[in-house]
Design a protein around this motif. Structure first.
Motif, PDB file in Angstrom:
ATOM      1  N   CYS A  64       0.843  -1.189   0.000  1.00  0.00           N
ATOM      2  CA  CYS A  64       0.000   0.000   0.000  1.00  0.00           C
ATOM      3  C   CYS A  64       0.881   1.243   0.000  1.00  0.00           C
ATOM      4  O   CYS A  64       1.785   1.371   0.820  1.00  0.00           O
ATOM      5  CB  CYS A  64      -0.910  -0.008   1.225  1.00  0.00           C
ATOM      6  N   CYS A  78      -6.502  -2.071  -0.216  1.00  0.00           N
ATOM      7  CA  CYS A  78      -5.778  -2.298   1.035  1.00  0.00           C
ATOM      8  C   CYS A  78      -6.712  -2.682   2.187  1.00  0.00           C
ATOM      9  O   CYS A  78      -7.622  -1.935   2.522  1.00  0.00           O
ATOM     10  CB  CYS A  78      -4.987  -1.045   1.408  1.00  0.00           C
ATOM     11  N   CYS A  81      -6.209   0.176   5.239  1.00  0.00           N
ATOM     12  CA  CYS A  81      -6.707   1.549   5.159  1.00  0.00           C
ATOM     13  C   CYS A  81      -7.692   1.762   4.009  1.00  0.00           C
ATOM     14  O   CYS A  81      -8.279   2.825   3.890  1.00  0.00           O
ATOM     15  CB  CYS A  81      -5.538   2.533   5.041  1.00  0.00           C
TER      16      CYS A  81
HETATM   17 ZN   LIG Z   1      -3.165   0.873   3.215  1.00  0.00          ZN
END
Ligand SMILES: [Zn+2]
Length: 110
Positions: A64, A78, A81
């Protein structure tokens, strides 16, 4: 595929000038490559008779670009997040990872 196999073998020959000494070699193929690993294996075996050919598939891994988490592509975006911005850190490998010598007939000591 023939050109790719020839290039891999050219690199090998720089280290192993003679097929008589080369026992086998291992080729890494990343999962992200649009490449038929089975066909590559078949082509290499045909091009280097008597030499052991091992294809090692490398699983893809993304990093990420926002939080730095590592995750496989099938978990995208991801899982930490939620960002869709990522770069491949594994899965694009292609090349000979290692090669080894043919064992001497009769098993020389050492
Ligand atoms: Zn992330």
């Amino acid at each position: 595929m023939d050109a790719l196999a020839a290039e891999l073998l050219r690199g090998l020959h720089a280290q192993w000038p003679s097929h008589a000494e080369l026992g086998g070699f291992e080729v890494e193929v990343g999962a992200l490559l649009d490449l038929d690993a089975d066909l590559l294996e078949t082509t290499l075996r045909a091009a280097a008779p008597g030499v052991e050919v091992r294809i090692v598939r490398v699983e893809a891994l993304l990093e990420c670009e926002d939080c730095g988490a590592h995750y496989p592509p099938d978990e995208a975006p991801c899982p930490v997040c939620g960002s869709a911005r990522a770069k491949a850190i594994a899965g694009t490998e292609l090349g000979v990872r290692r090669a080894w010598a043919r064992r001497a007939p009769g098993g020389a000591p050492g």
